[in-house]
Write a protein that holds these residues in place. Sequence first.
Motif, PDB file in Angstrom:
ATOM      1  N   ARG A  10     -25.566   5.528  19.501  1.00 21.09           N
ATOM      2  CA  ARG A  10     -24.527   5.695  18.479  1.00 21.09           C
ATOM      3  C   ARG A  10     -24.493   7.133  17.957  1.00 21.09           C
ATOM      4  O   ARG A  10     -25.487   7.861  18.017  1.00 21.09           O
ATOM      5  N   ALA A  11     -23.342   7.508  17.436  1.00 19.07           N
ATOM      6  CA  ALA A  11     -23.204   8.802  16.774  1.00 19.07           C
ATOM      7  C   ALA A  11     -23.677   8.676  15.328  1.00 19.07           C
ATOM      8  O   ALA A  11     -23.824   7.576  14.802  1.00 19.07           O
ATOM      9  N   GLY A  12     -23.917   9.811  14.698  1.00 15.81           N
ATOM     10  CA  GLY A  12     -24.168   9.797  13.264  1.00 15.81           C
ATOM     11  C   GLY A  12     -25.610   9.652  12.844  1.00 15.81           C
ATOM     12  O   GLY A  12     -25.888   9.176  11.746  1.00 15.81           O
ATOM     13  N   SER A  13     -26.559  10.063  13.689  1.00 18.95           N
ATOM     14  CA  SER A  13     -27.966  10.007  13.294  1.00 18.95           C
ATOM     15  C   SER A  13     -28.206  10.892  12.083  1.00 18.95           C
ATOM     16  O   SER A  13     -27.766  12.042  12.029  1.00 18.95           O
ATOM     17  N   LYS A  14     -28.923  10.367  11.114  1.00 13.61           N
ATOM     18  CA  LYS A  14     -29.217  11.135   9.903  1.00 13.61           C
ATOM     19  C   LYS A  14     -30.509  11.937  10.015  1.00 13.61           C
ATOM     20  O   LYS A  14     -30.644  13.003   9.427  1.00 13.61           O
ATOM     21  N   GLY A  15     -31.474  11.424  10.786  1.00 16.48           N
ATOM     22  CA  GLY A  15     -32.756  12.112  10.904  1.00 16.48           C
ATOM     23  C   GLY A  15     -32.658  13.406  11.686  1.00 16.48           C
ATOM     24  O   GLY A  15     -33.294  14.407  11.348  1.00 16.48           O
ATOM     25  N   ALA A 102     -32.227 -11.214  31.696  1.00 19.32           N
ATOM     26  CA  ALA A 102     -32.993 -10.393  30.754  1.00 19.32           C
ATOM     27  C   ALA A 102     -32.185  -9.178  30.333  1.00 19.32           C
ATOM     28  O   ALA A 102     -31.265  -8.743  31.041  1.00 19.32           O
ATOM     29  N   VAL A 103     -32.543  -8.654  29.177  1.00 18.69           N
ATOM     30  CA  VAL A 103     -31.987  -7.396  28.686  1.00 18.69           C
ATOM     31  C   VAL A 103     -33.127  -6.389  28.587  1.00 18.69           C
ATOM     32  O   VAL A 103     -34.183  -6.693  28.022  1.00 18.69           O
ATOM     33  N   LEU A 104     -32.911  -5.201  29.150  1.00 19.88           N
ATOM     34  CA  LEU A 104     -33.873  -4.113  29.013  1.00 19.88           C
ATOM     35  C   LEU A 104     -33.262  -3.081  28.068  1.00 19.88           C
ATOM     36  O   LEU A 104     -32.318  -2.377  28.428  1.00 19.88           O
ATOM     37  N   LEU A 105     -33.780  -3.033  26.852  1.00 21.46           N
ATOM     38  CA  LEU A 105     -33.301  -2.079  25.855  1.00 21.46           C
ATOM     39  C   LEU A 105     -34.032  -0.754  26.041  1.00 21.46           C
ATOM     40  O   LEU A 105     -35.262  -0.705  25.993  1.00 21.46           O
ATOM     41  N   LEU A 106     -33.258   0.296  26.269  1.00 20.68           N
ATOM     42  CA  LEU A 106     -33.812   1.627  26.515  1.00 20.68           C
ATOM     43  C   LEU A 106     -33.229   2.592  25.488  1.00 20.68           C
ATOM     44  O   LEU A 106     -32.062   2.980  25.585  1.00 20.68           O
ATOM     45  N   GLN A 107     -34.019   2.993  24.521  1.00 14.96           N
ATOM     46  CA  GLN A 107     -33.536   3.902  23.495  1.00 14.96           C
ATOM     47  C   GLN A 107     -33.557   5.343  24.024  1.00 14.96           C
ATOM     48  O   GLN A 107     -34.574   5.783  24.579  1.00 14.96           O
ATOM     49  N   PRO A 108     -32.469   6.088  23.835  1.00 12.19           N
ATOM     50  CA  PRO A 108     -32.414   7.467  24.328  1.00 12.19           C
ATOM     51  C   PRO A 108     -33.448   8.377  23.683  1.00 12.19           C
ATOM     52  O   PRO A 108     -33.733   9.447  24.212  1.00 12.19           O
ATOM     53  N   THR A 109     -34.004   7.954  22.562  1.00 11.13           N
ATOM     54  CA  THR A 109     -34.974   8.774  21.833  1.00 11.13           C
ATOM     55  C   THR A 109     -36.367   8.753  22.459  1.00 11.13           C
ATOM     56  O   THR A 109     -37.291   9.368  21.925  1.00 11.13           O
ATOM     57  N   ILE A 209     -43.583   9.531  22.490  1.00  6.55           N
ATOM     58  CA  ILE A 209     -42.820  10.218  21.447  1.00  6.55           C
ATOM     59  C   ILE A 209     -41.462   9.548  21.284  1.00  6.55           C
ATOM     60  O   ILE A 209     -40.711   9.389  22.248  1.00  6.55           O
ATOM     61  N   ASP A 210     -41.164   9.156  20.061  1.00  3.09           N
ATOM     62  CA  ASP A 210     -39.874   8.556  19.710  1.00  3.09           C
ATOM     63  C   ASP A 210     -39.177   9.552  18.778  1.00  3.09           C
ATOM     64  O   ASP A 210     -39.586   9.728  17.632  1.00  3.09           O
ATOM     65  N   ILE A 211     -38.151  10.214  19.293  1.00  4.74           N
ATOM     66  CA  ILE A 211     -37.554  11.344  18.580  1.00  4.74           C
ATOM     67  C   ILE A 211     -36.620  10.869  17.474  1.00  4.74           C
ATOM     68  O   ILE A 211     -35.570  10.270  17.740  1.00  4.74           O
ATOM     69  N   ASP A 212     -37.003  11.164  16.237  1.00  2.00           N
ATOM     70  CA  ASP A 212     -36.185  10.784  15.092  1.00  2.00           C
ATOM     71  C   ASP A 212     -35.993  11.928  14.108  1.00  2.00           C
ATOM     72  O   ASP A 212     -35.043  11.932  13.333  1.00  2.00           O
ATOM     73  N   THR A 213     -36.899  12.907  14.142  1.00  2.00           N
ATOM     74  CA  THR A 213     -36.864  14.024  13.198  1.00  2.00           C
ATOM     75  C   THR A 213     -36.972  15.347  13.948  1.00  2.00           C
ATOM     76  O   THR A 213     -37.261  15.382  15.154  1.00  2.00           O
ATOM     77  N   GLU A 214     -36.787  16.432  13.216  1.00  2.00           N
ATOM     78  CA  GLU A 214     -36.929  17.762  13.812  1.00  2.00           C
ATOM     79  C   GLU A 214     -38.345  17.979  14.312  1.00  2.00           C
ATOM     80  O   GLU A 214     -38.563  18.605  15.372  1.00  2.00           O
ATOM     81  N   ALA A 215     -39.334  17.469  13.582  1.00  2.00           N
ATOM     82  CA  ALA A 215     -40.731  17.599  14.013  1.00  2.00           C
ATOM     83  C   ALA A 215     -40.965  16.867  15.333  1.00  2.00           C
ATOM     84  O   ALA A 215     -41.674  17.371  16.222  1.00  2.00           O
ATOM     85  N   ASP A 216     -40.373  15.676  15.479  1.00  2.00           N
ATOM     86  CA  ASP A 216     -40.471  14.935  16.738  1.00  2.00           C
ATOM     87  C   ASP A 216     -39.865  15.746  17.876  1.00  2.00           C
ATOM     88  O   ASP A 216     -40.386  15.769  18.996  1.00  2.00           O
ATOM     89  N   TRP A 217     -38.743  16.407  17.576  1.00  2.00           N
ATOM     90  CA  TRP A 217     -38.052  17.190  18.607  1.00  2.00           C
ATOM     91  C   TRP A 217     -38.919  18.351  19.085  1.00  2.00           C
ATOM     92  O   TRP A 217     -39.014  18.609  20.292  1.00  2.00           O
TER      93      TRP A 217
END
Length: 233
Positions: A10-15, A102-109, A209-217
């Motif tokens: 989705r668009a609009g990530s706040k982190g 089955a569903v395989l959920l793959l988060q882009p982060t 690593i699950d990218i959610d913040t600038e530090a994660d990046w």
Amino acid sequence: MRILYLIPARAGSKGLLGKNTKLLQGKPLVQYTIEFALATANTHDEICISTNDDEVIPIAEKLGIQPPFKRPEHLATDTASSYEVIMHALAYYKTQNKIFDAVLLLQPTSPFRQIADFNKLIAQFDEHCDMVVSVKEAKENPYFTLFEENTEGFLTKSKEGHFKRRQDCPKVYAYNGAMYLMRVKALEEKEISAFMQIKKILMPTERSIDIDTEADWVLAEYFAAINNKFANN
């Protein structure tokens, strides 16, 4: 087994603004996950990009994946749950007479999952599972380093035990966000939070690593650079 690969973007990530299309070592972040899906999916599987982001769609199309729909805005808020997004996709494909096991959920982060991780995931999955999920070993431990505040305002251990060293405590695990392989029948019966029959595959911390913040990046850039260095040697 027929799998629906679901990539929610989705668009609009706040982190971290625009993280799905932000370049990591020259590639948009979401591209890592799309390429992983392309490398592991069988011909009878389906790869679905569930997005409302007009910048994600051309990236997917360039890689040969046409998003089947544009995600409704009410499912693209930060309050919409993964379960709602999954059930929306399954309902869409049902109208197309496409049924999945089955569903395989793959988060882009989570850009550092590997095919070997996927193979372990598939090997663990059977008809008795609600879900097989990728995890990392948690550094914090409820027997030793995690506390809750009681009604009197004092900290108490989250889980009672008589351990003198953290190394002696039972190992605990945290979902790392990379892969969730869920049985469709279980999804139709209950929400993910109600799953009881859950198995794990363990991934190392550096690939969790699950990218959610600038530090994660910043951390992801470091590991991506190292991976590229070894790949080119």
